[in-house]
Scaffold this active site. Sequence first.
Site, PDB file in Angstrom:
ATOM      1  N   SER A  74       0.858  -1.182   0.000  1.00  0.00           N
ATOM      2  CA  SER A  74       0.000   0.000   0.000  1.00  0.00           C
ATOM      3  C   SER A  74       0.890   1.227   0.000  1.00  0.00           C
ATOM      4  O   SER A  74       1.626   1.466   0.963  1.00  0.00           O
ATOM      5  CB  SER A  74      -0.896   0.010   1.245  1.00  0.00           C
ATOM      6  OG  SER A  74      -1.366   1.330   1.462  1.00  0.00           O
ATOM      7  N   ALA A 127     -14.794   8.174   5.170  1.00  0.00           N
ATOM      8  CA  ALA A 127     -15.668   9.323   4.899  1.00  0.00           C
ATOM      9  C   ALA A 127     -17.013   8.891   4.327  1.00  0.00           C
ATOM     10  O   ALA A 127     -17.817   9.715   3.919  1.00  0.00           O
ATOM     11  CB  ALA A 127     -14.971  10.280   3.939  1.00  0.00           C
ATOM     12  N   SER A 130     -16.889   4.820   0.331  1.00  0.00           N
ATOM     13  CA  SER A 130     -16.631   3.453  -0.148  1.00  0.00           C
ATOM     14  C   SER A 130     -15.215   3.208  -0.631  1.00  0.00           C
ATOM     15  O   SER A 130     -14.998   2.527  -1.642  1.00  0.00           O
ATOM     16  CB  SER A 130     -17.600   3.075  -1.267  1.00  0.00           C
ATOM     17  OG  SER A 130     -18.865   2.977  -0.733  1.00  0.00           O
ATOM     18  N   SER A 131     -14.244   3.744   0.099  1.00  0.00           N
ATOM     19  CA  SER A 131     -12.854   3.467  -0.294  1.00  0.00           C
ATOM     20  C   SER A 131     -12.563   1.974  -0.171  1.00  0.00           C
ATOM     21  O   SER A 131     -11.811   1.421  -0.978  1.00  0.00           O
ATOM     22  CB  SER A 131     -11.881   4.288   0.548  1.00  0.00           C
ATOM     23  OG  SER A 131     -12.079   4.018   1.907  1.00  0.00           O
ATOM     24  N   SER A 132     -13.152   1.286   0.813  1.00  0.00           N
ATOM     25  CA  SER A 132     -12.871  -0.153   0.949  1.00  0.00           C
ATOM     26  C   SER A 132     -13.492  -0.949  -0.190  1.00  0.00           C
ATOM     27  O   SER A 132     -12.859  -1.862  -0.731  1.00  0.00           O
ATOM     28  CB  SER A 132     -13.396  -0.732   2.265  1.00  0.00           C
ATOM     29  OG  SER A 132     -13.786   0.230   3.158  1.00  0.00           O
ATOM     30  N   ASP A 176     -22.604  -0.602  -2.677  1.00  0.00           N
ATOM     31  CA  ASP A 176     -21.314   0.026  -2.990  1.00  0.00           C
ATOM     32  C   ASP A 176     -20.561  -0.775  -4.056  1.00  0.00           C
ATOM     33  O   ASP A 176     -20.083  -0.233  -5.047  1.00  0.00           O
ATOM     34  CB  ASP A 176     -20.440   0.123  -1.732  1.00  0.00           C
ATOM     35  CG  ASP A 176     -21.138   0.878  -0.617  1.00  0.00           C
ATOM     36  OD1 ASP A 176     -22.141   1.549  -0.897  1.00  0.00           O
ATOM     37  OD2 ASP A 176     -20.679   0.783   0.543  1.00  0.00           O
TER      38      ASP A 176
END
Length: 390
Positions: A74, A127, A130-132, A176
């Site tokens: 990452s 936030a 839906s970054s995951s 999502d």
Amino acid sequence: MTLSIRENLSTSLSHIFPDAPGLGPIRFFSAPGRVNIIGEHVDYAGGLVFPAAIDFRTHFAIRTNGLGLIRLYSLDFQSEFVTKDPIYSVEKPWANYILGVVSEAHKLGLKVEGFDLVFTGNIPQGAGLSSSAAVEVGTTFALSKIFSWDITKEKIALLAQAAENHFVGVNCGIMDQFVIAVAKPSSCISLNTESLEYSYHDLDLPGYEFYLIDSNVKHSLKESEYNDRRKEVESATSKCNKLSPEVQTLSQANFPLIEKAGLTPSEFKRATHILGERSRAQNVIRSLKDKNAEMVGKELFSCHESLSKNFQVSCEETDFIVEWFRSENVLGARMIGGGFGGCVLVLDKDGRSSSLFSKFEKEYFQKFGLNAKIYRFSISEGVREDSSDR
Ligand code: GLA
């Protein structure tokens, strides 16, 4: 993908996991975050949702490595993880979104051999954007390409959701992952989360703009509270189903039924939200088509009220943001996503957001000691391959 992101990814990949015989060509993929205009906390109750992908993305460089190892890096956390098997990592939670995909792929008998993956992105984390899910869908899509799976975008969404449910441990619905998998530029999708039927709709309100205010609240109870809400919805559904066997999801119930189904006070409130959200979603979709921004805004406020009072997934800060913007006469505002912090979606006339935000951020900081942020976005494309070295 800009040249600099692509270069950064491939330089890091070759630097962290140096070239060696047996490595496949590097391929590049990206997956967006999402907003949801209406239909919140209904995607595990068979409800109608109306999300879109946004132009904030997670970017991936990936290649087969011929080593039988999963080697991950990452860039944002500057953190490396190498494993032979997809086993949950407590120390490196970011890796679980990728390992979860591998684990679900194994269950489906899909071929996964060793691979190297490096990723980075600008979707704000925690936030509610839906970054995951972007990591899960991006990984699933990338693996499907490098290992030649025969799989549709809809199935990719389901596999990515299963990774979140079974491996990460959040019992999220399908919204999502689905929108990130199938989204098209300029369009929202209206998705029936029971049948998974969907269609594309323009999001075009000339003279008005949607933007996001990030509360900068990252609530630690978020995941357990989310799972609790889902359990309450499930227990309310089974009580309704006992009385009316044709009712299979809470979105199919009606007010007389939830009144006589013997729901607990909490279950009753959750059901009230779900039924209210069904008519709000229909009304918003219709009003967007009619370019009736006032009506869309009115429903956004009413959705927030219900998320806050009936579903109880808001918090002091997001309630404050909605009320503050309401007092400045914006057309509508509501929290989006899982809740307990995260972002508020605002609908207003074009051209006011900068001056409103500079006034708002000072008052917000004075009250909560937190730095709010504003995100302007455009509607973007779903997961995609960006380019390839082959
Ligand atoms: C999170 C979940 C989604 C959905 C929303 C609330 O984003 O991942 O499945 O339930 O919350 O609408």
